[in-house]
Design an enzyme around this catalytic site. Sequence first.
Site, PDB file in Angstrom:
ATOM      1  N   SER A 103       0.839  -1.187   0.000  1.00  0.00           N
ATOM      2  CA  SER A 103       0.000   0.000   0.000  1.00  0.00           C
ATOM      3  C   SER A 103       0.883   1.249   0.000  1.00  0.00           C
ATOM      4  O   SER A 103       1.651   1.454  -0.944  1.00  0.00           O
ATOM      5  CB  SER A 103      -0.961  -0.055   1.201  1.00  0.00           C
ATOM      6  OG  SER A 103      -1.981   0.908   1.091  1.00  0.00           O
ATOM      7  N   ASP A 152     -10.271  -4.130  -5.298  1.00  0.00           N
ATOM      8  CA  ASP A 152      -9.619  -3.204  -4.377  1.00  0.00           C
ATOM      9  C   ASP A 152     -10.231  -1.807  -4.535  1.00  0.00           C
ATOM     10  O   ASP A 152     -10.133  -1.203  -5.607  1.00  0.00           O
ATOM     11  CB  ASP A 152      -8.115  -3.149  -4.672  1.00  0.00           C
ATOM     12  CG  ASP A 152      -7.315  -2.445  -3.600  1.00  0.00           C
ATOM     13  OD1 ASP A 152      -7.873  -1.533  -2.945  1.00  0.00           O
ATOM     14  OD2 ASP A 152      -6.138  -2.796  -3.405  1.00  0.00           O
ATOM     15  N   HIS A 183      -8.362  -4.769  -0.815  1.00  0.00           N
ATOM     16  CA  HIS A 183      -7.053  -4.211  -0.476  1.00  0.00           C
ATOM     17  C   HIS A 183      -6.298  -5.067   0.543  1.00  0.00           C
ATOM     18  O   HIS A 183      -5.149  -4.772   0.861  1.00  0.00           O
ATOM     19  CB  HIS A 183      -7.237  -2.788   0.078  1.00  0.00           C
ATOM     20  CG  HIS A 183      -6.009  -1.939  -0.001  1.00  0.00           C
ATOM     21  ND1 HIS A 183      -5.421  -1.561  -1.190  1.00  0.00           N
ATOM     22  CD2 HIS A 183      -5.241  -1.379   0.978  1.00  0.00           C
ATOM     23  CE1 HIS A 183      -4.355  -0.819  -0.947  1.00  0.00           C
ATOM     24  NE2 HIS A 183      -4.210  -0.684   0.359  1.00  0.00           N
TER      25      HIS A 183
END
Length: 199
Positions: A103, A152, A183
């Site tokens: 991320s 996501d 995610h």
Amino acid sequence: MSDYQFAVADGAAPNAPLIFLFHGTGGDEHQFFDLAAQLVPGAARIAPRGDVSENGALRYFRRAAEGVYDMDDLARRTEAMTGFIAAQIAARNPSRVLGLGYSNGANILAAVQFARPDLFDASVLMHPLIPFAPQAAVFAGRKVLITAGRRDPIAPAGATQALADYFSVNGAETQLFWHEGGHELRNEELLASRDFLAG
């Protein structure tokens, strides 16, 4: 060079591979530290802690909103991280330099690669979001694995594909691994990361 706080495991053999680990928003330098020992046994590990606080959650650079980056801050912090990484590599002379980020950690890792394509031999970008067009660079001889969820909500599939295409067009040996979730990290992408880094 920024004075990052970081976790380090230096008990590897001389010239062992070196892996840099970059946590996601709200994580810290310990998020992937133990996992990395399983993904790349015998490697030295360095995990810098993000030095930006977003409502108490650690990050590597500022943003105005989800997917809206402070580009000036990103440029400054990319320069600082690049200097930190280059100094750590010079001090250790590893056989291979690897990177793994999730991320926000994947985003700073990608930004460092855009700036210095020569630093990493192989990198794993898990659920990155790069909402801008990076400049062309030479990634010949470099390997990149991008892992992502098809659903996501933070890192849209189109942006993920565009990043994979960027690396491929610029000469990297690029792999793209999808899972059917969002995610979150899933075991199958960790297994894919292990196999990729072993190569």
